[in-house]
Design an enzyme around this catalytic site. Structure first.
Site, PDB file in Angstrom:
ATOM      1  N   SER A 107      51.085 -45.932 -36.971  1.00  0.00           N
ATOM      2  CA  SER A 107      51.381 -44.838 -37.912  1.00  0.00           C
ATOM      3  C   SER A 107      51.339 -45.363 -39.345  1.00  0.00           C
ATOM      4  O   SER A 107      50.772 -46.430 -39.596  1.00  0.00           O
ATOM      5  CB  SER A 107      52.750 -44.232 -37.587  1.00  0.00           C
ATOM      6  OG  SER A 107      52.928 -43.034 -38.298  1.00  0.00           O
ATOM      7  N   ASN A 108      51.899 -44.634 -40.267  1.00  0.00           N
ATOM      8  CA  ASN A 108      51.922 -45.071 -41.672  1.00  0.00           C
ATOM      9  C   ASN A 108      53.231 -44.621 -42.323  1.00  0.00           C
ATOM     10  O   ASN A 108      54.069 -43.996 -41.680  1.00  0.00           O
ATOM     11  CB  ASN A 108      50.703 -44.509 -42.415  1.00  0.00           C
ATOM     12  CG  ASN A 108      50.647 -42.999 -42.328  1.00  0.00           C
ATOM     13  OD1 ASN A 108      51.515 -42.306 -42.846  1.00  0.00           O
ATOM     14  ND2 ASN A 108      49.636 -42.467 -41.630  1.00  0.00           N
ATOM     15  N   HIS A 109      53.382 -44.943 -43.605  1.00  0.00           N
ATOM     16  CA  HIS A 109      54.678 -44.729 -44.280  1.00  0.00           C
ATOM     17  C   HIS A 109      54.877 -43.319 -44.839  1.00  0.00           C
ATOM     18  O   HIS A 109      55.838 -43.095 -45.569  1.00  0.00           O
ATOM     19  CB  HIS A 109      54.820 -45.714 -45.436  1.00  0.00           C
ATOM     20  CG  HIS A 109      55.008 -47.127 -44.987  1.00  0.00           C
ATOM     21  ND1 HIS A 109      56.062 -47.525 -44.215  1.00  0.00           N
ATOM     22  CD2 HIS A 109      54.260 -48.234 -45.195  1.00  0.00           C
ATOM     23  CE1 HIS A 109      55.971 -48.817 -43.971  1.00  0.00           C
ATOM     24  NE2 HIS A 109      54.876 -49.269 -44.543  1.00  0.00           N
ATOM     25  N   ALA A 129      49.038 -37.612 -43.943  1.00  0.00           N
ATOM     26  CA  ALA A 129      48.370 -38.924 -43.918  1.00  0.00           C
ATOM     27  C   ALA A 129      47.913 -39.144 -42.470  1.00  0.00           C
ATOM     28  O   ALA A 129      48.649 -39.690 -41.650  1.00  0.00           O
ATOM     29  CB  ALA A 129      49.348 -40.001 -44.360  1.00  0.00           C
TER      30      ALA A 129
END
Ligand code: CTP
Length: 400
Positions: free
Chosen positions: A209-211, A276
């Site tokens: 995943s991402n932030h 995102a």
């Protein structure tokens, strides 16, 4: 709720409750209202002008004769630019002065010169509040179109209980918001917003995943609802509350987001793709937890569908807004994406800049249009940035 573009002039009178108005002003500022404060001489015995100046970042008006060459302009200009006049705490004195047409200081003079709605929030000793002269003055002002909030009943500063307490700051702010209704320029428009990260499973316990916090997309949804749009929010997993009034679709992976977006695309007028989306997913998701192996470990990834690019292919007359969160070559990368994905606008931000990264409540955005023009915006709250993006969408919609 955002009060962006709205000006609230706050008149503070001399009462112990003046300290609560510091909180009121701070809350109004957080909603992006422009706030000017006028303090009576006795208000300054309870709270300093510096306190309000520090919160509003604007000069606080305390003295009618302090700057004679500027005074006249200021009192008229404040009276004119106010969208709402709030007087809190309103003492028996200011209520009496307004009811009798006495204008002998900056506050009474400015209120008398304004055509904006005036919201008066009395706070005083309960016997004073119950005094027939005060009550008659309130009735008179009500008949003349002044708005009043009822004081709360409870323990007063002097130790006894009665009706005369200033209502709590969130209640006052709610009233101000209700009176300063935002423009409903998105009424009749249906907007699809995506937000947050996607999670791409590796096995039953792990994911890529991402932030992304989802804050930007949630702010866009909230702002669009306030401005009257029908909003569908397709959200990846986030830890923030969903905005009121949206149709909410929760997804986890890019594939799920793709399905939800495609299902709702045909009925919307605009898409704001702030999610995102992970570019890659695992080629194979293990049914069982992957066990620890040798020192090196690799996972085969395959490309996810580019949702926005797909929308760009089938867009017809819908408005498409994308995001480009970059760490380098911001404008160049954003300009490439606007073309490749057939967008109307792209919102670019350099995530390495302070105040513009993941998880913050602020952003520093640039809006690029398909004609190549760019507008730079300063550091602002994500809610304000959301309104700037929506202003752009309204502009495109109107020019169609
Ligand atoms: N986007 C999308 N689907 C993807 C990847 C991105 O819809 N699979 C959307 C994002 O929501 C964003 C825009 O495309 O609005 C740009 O996303 P970004 O990740 O910056 O660009 P990419 O095209 O993925 O390019 P890169 O990661 O190489 O910068």
């Amino acid at each position: 709720m955002s009060l962006k573009g709205k000006c609230c002039v706050v008149g503070v009178c001399g009462g112990i409750a003046a300290y609560k108005v510091v909180d009121v002003v701070s809350r109004l500022k957080k909603l992006d209202a422009e706030v000017d404060v006028i303090m009576t001489a006795s208000a300054q015995e309870f709270v300093t002008a510096l306190t309000f100046r520090s919160i509003t970042h604007r000069p606080v008006i305390t003295d009618m004769f302090g700057e004679p060459e500027e005074w006249d302009v200021r009192h008229i200009s404040l009276a004119q630019k106010a969208d709402l006049f709030l007087i809190a705490p309103a003492t028996a004195n200011i209520i009496g002065k307004l009811a009798s047409g006495i204008a002998d200081d900056m506050l009474s003079t400015t209120v008398m010169a304004t055509k904006a709605p005036v919201l008066i929030v009395p706070a005083m000793n309960y016997n004073m509040y119950a005094n027939p002269i005060v009550q008659q003055n309130i009735e008179k002002l009500k008949k003349l179109g002044y708005y009043f909030m009822e004081p709360d009943t409870g323990r007063m500063a002097e130790g006894t209980s009665g009706k005369g307490r200033l209502p709590e700051p969130p209640v006052i702010v709610e009233e101000v918001c209700a009176m300063l209704k935002p423009t409903r320029d998105l009424e009749g428009l249906s907007i699809l917003v995506t937000a947050g990260p996607t999670r791409e499973a590796l096995d039953p316990v792990r994911y890529l995943s991402n932030h992304s916090s989802g804050k930007m997309g949630y702010a866009v949804s909230q702002a669009a609802v306030e401005r009257g749009a029908d909003v569908i929010l397709v959200s990846g997993p986030v830890a923030i509350d969903k905005p009121m009034g949206v149709e909410y679709i929760q997804v986890t992976s890019a594939d799920e987001m793709y399905d939800a977006v495609m299902k709702n695309f045909k009925d919307c007028d605009a898409v704001v793709m702030s999610a995102a989306v992970a570019d890659y997913k695992a080629a194979e998701v293990s049914d069982l937890k992957i066990k620890k192996q040798g020192d090196d470990f690799s996972v085969q990834l395959v490309k996810n569908v580019d949702i926005l690019k797909e929308l760009g292919r089938i867009k017809e007359d819908k408005i498409l807004a994308g995001f480009a969160a970059e760490t380098d070559n911001l404008l160049e990368n954003a300009a490439k994406k606007i073309k490749e994905k057939n967008l109307d606008i792209i919102v670019a931000n350099d995530v390495t800049m302070e105040g513009a990264g993941f998880g913050t409540d602020t952003n520093i955005i640039k809006i690029l249009r398909k004609d190549g023009s760019v507008t730079d915006f300063p550091l602002m709250s994500k809610l304000s940035a959301a309104h700037c993006i929506l202003d752009e969408i309204v502009g495109i919609y109107k020019s169609k």
